[in-house]
Scaffold this active site. Sequence first.
Site, short mmCIF file in Angstrom:
data_model
loop_
_atom_site.label_atom_id
_atom_site.label_comp_id
_atom_site.label_asym_id
_atom_site.label_seq_id
_atom_site.Cartn_x
_atom_site.Cartn_y
_atom_site.Cartn_z
N PHE A 199 0.84 -1.21 0.00
CA PHE A 199 0.00 0.00 0.00
C PHE A 199 0.88 1.27 0.00
O PHE A 199 0.90 2.02 -0.98
CB PHE A 199 -0.94 -0.07 1.21
N VAL A 200 1.63 1.50 1.06
CA VAL A 200 2.46 2.71 1.13
C VAL A 200 3.56 2.65 0.06
O VAL A 200 3.83 3.64 -0.64
CB VAL A 200 3.09 2.87 2.53
N VAL A 223 12.73 -10.73 1.49
CA VAL A 223 13.91 -10.02 2.04
C VAL A 223 14.68 -10.86 3.06
O VAL A 223 15.83 -10.54 3.37
CB VAL A 223 13.52 -8.66 2.69
N SER A 234 7.35 -5.41 5.28
CA SER A 234 6.86 -6.02 6.52
C SER A 234 5.34 -6.09 6.43
O SER A 234 4.71 -5.14 5.98
CB SER A 234 7.21 -5.15 7.74
N ALA A 273 11.15 2.17 7.69
CA ALA A 273 9.73 2.39 8.03
C ALA A 273 9.45 1.72 9.36
O ALA A 273 9.19 0.52 9.43
CB ALA A 273 8.84 1.81 6.94
N TYR A 294 5.41 -7.91 15.81
CA TYR A 294 5.52 -6.69 15.00
C TYR A 294 6.21 -5.59 15.79
O TYR A 294 7.22 -5.03 15.34
CB TYR A 294 4.11 -6.27 14.59
N LYS A 303 9.93 -4.37 15.03
CA LYS A 303 10.23 -3.00 14.57
C LYS A 303 11.21 -2.31 15.53
O LYS A 303 12.04 -1.52 15.10
CB LYS A 303 8.94 -2.18 14.47
P1 NAD Z 1 1.51 -3.56 3.14
O1 NAD Z 1 1.30 -4.91 3.75
O2 NAD Z 1 0.53 -3.07 2.14
O3 NAD Z 1 2.95 -3.47 2.48
C1 NAD Z 1 4.05 -4.23 2.93
C2 NAD Z 1 4.76 -4.80 1.71
O4 NAD Z 1 5.92 -5.54 2.16
C3 NAD Z 1 3.88 -5.78 0.93
O5 NAD Z 1 3.94 -5.50 -0.44
C4 NAD Z 1 4.50 -7.15 1.24
O6 NAD Z 1 4.30 -8.07 0.21
C5 NAD Z 1 5.96 -6.78 1.47
N1 NAD Z 1 6.65 -7.75 2.34
C6 NAD Z 1 6.31 -8.12 3.59
N2 NAD Z 1 7.18 -9.03 4.05
C7 NAD Z 1 8.09 -9.24 3.06
C8 NAD Z 1 9.22 -10.06 2.93
N3 NAD Z 1 9.62 -10.89 3.92
N4 NAD Z 1 9.93 -10.00 1.78
C9 NAD Z 1 9.55 -9.19 0.77
N5 NAD Z 1 8.46 -8.39 0.82
C10 NAD Z 1 7.75 -8.42 1.96
O7 NAD Z 1 1.64 -2.53 4.37
P2 NAD Z 1 1.81 -0.95 4.36
O8 NAD Z 1 0.71 -0.38 5.14
O9 NAD Z 1 2.08 -0.46 3.00
O10 NAD Z 1 3.13 -0.79 5.24
C11 NAD Z 1 4.39 -0.50 4.66
C12 NAD Z 1 5.41 -0.30 5.76
O11 NAD Z 1 5.04 0.81 6.58
C13 NAD Z 1 5.55 -1.49 6.69
O12 NAD Z 1 6.91 -1.65 7.05
C14 NAD Z 1 4.75 -1.10 7.90
O13 NAD Z 1 5.22 -1.74 9.07
C15 NAD Z 1 4.98 0.40 7.93
N6 NAD Z 1 3.88 1.09 8.63
C16 NAD Z 1 2.67 1.25 8.02
C17 NAD Z 1 1.64 1.87 8.70
C18 NAD Z 1 0.29 2.09 8.08
O14 NAD Z 1 -0.59 2.59 8.77
N7 NAD Z 1 0.06 1.80 6.82
C19 NAD Z 1 1.84 2.31 10.02
C20 NAD Z 1 3.08 2.10 10.61
C21 NAD Z 1 4.10 1.50 9.90
#
Ligand code: NAD
Length: 318
Positions: free
Chosen positions: A12-13, A58, A76, A115, A146, A150
């Site tokens: 997503f992000v 990863v 993640s 992140a 988690y 982190k």
């Molecule tokens: P998301 O699940 O949509 O995106 C995470 C991406 O990481 C996915 O595309 C997934 O396939 C990939 N991924 C996960 N584990 C993996 C691995 N072992 N190897 C390769 N790829 C892997 O989540 P998001 O909301 O986009 O979050 C992105 C980042 O921002 C994350 O690190 C999350 O912890 C951090 N974050 C997000 C939020 C939020 O509110 N969206 C808040 C705090 C932190």
Amino acid sequence: MPRILVTGGAGFVGSHLVDRLLADGHQVVALDSFVTGRVANIAHLAHHPRFALVEHDVIAPWPSLGRFDRVYNLASPASPPKYQRDPIFTLRTNVEGTLRALEKAEHDGARFLQASTSECYGDPEVHPQPETYRGAVSTLGPRACYDEGKRAAEALCADFVRARGVDARIVRIFNTYGPRMDPGDGRVVTNFVHQALRGEPLTLYGGGRQTRSFCYVDDLVRGLVAYMEHGSPPPVLNLGNDTEHTIAELAVLVRELVAADVPLVGRPLPKDDPTRRRPDLRRARTALGYRPRVSLREGLARTLAHAQAELAPRRRVA
Ligand code: NAD
Ligand code: UDP
């Protein structure tokens, strides 16, 4: 032309960040295993001349990727149901995956952005949460995979700065929402949006008096890039939106925007669910001039429009 790696770039992000970096004229590689990401998030980039996708976990040794100038480490699982589904994988992704990403940055002499998350503050006794607050996190509960993953990743970053001279910075992201969230990720905004669009009751956990502060994804991405490009950044930074809402207020707002006559239905509060959360953004304001621009109402309207468009073709097929 700067070359940039985004781990988690199909998420997503990550996919919004990739779009922004490409729009800025950079070469971008997304490294992603699609464990929670979606092909649809980056499908529009399939033929982009400056974009490449590497499908890879990863945790496993990395293939040769060439040299990068910047590494954004976003890989993640992020939603509570998804990161708790395989907690050991979540811990390994955050610890072993971050280690590999930091080693890559060190090898390439690249700038690094981690992140991290407001979950580092756990169920906070200090409100709002400044970067100096050390948090109240359970090491044993269901969110620990988690939260502690982190926190360990932050410690790794700090040690790569001290011991190896890597230029690493850490951003603690607060609840962010917007188009492209996986409809099945179980987070509150996606649940409410899709429940309302399907005409189903909105599931309110624990009565809905707990609070969160919701940030629209464009605001977050602007902050991420500004922080990465800062010449003398603070070592750790909160990013998000500091307007706080109860979850019950969010439910009522979604229902109003969808104009859906759906009830709210109570469900138990998940274990260790934080009771309140709001970022102290003073550091981001001072260091970056950062201010979130998109209100919750406006951001939800854009998110709803996107979710509706995603649903529309499926409806036609049905
Ligand atoms: P998301 O699940 O949509 O995106 C995470 C991406 O990481 C996915 O595309 C997934 O396939 C990939 N991924 C996960 N584990 C993996 C691995 N072992 N190897 C390769 N790829 C892997 O989540 P998001 O909301 O986009 O979050 C992105 C980042 O921002 C994350 O690190 C999350 O912890 C951090 N974050 C997000 C939020 C939020 O509110 N969206 C808040 C705090 C932190
Ligand atoms: N929540 C809710 N209904 C849902 C999903 C979540 O009431 O269908 C609540 C959840 O208990 C939490 C808040 O909404 O208090 C935010 O949950 P989310 O999973 O989005 O993120 P996080 O807990 O990680 O902040």
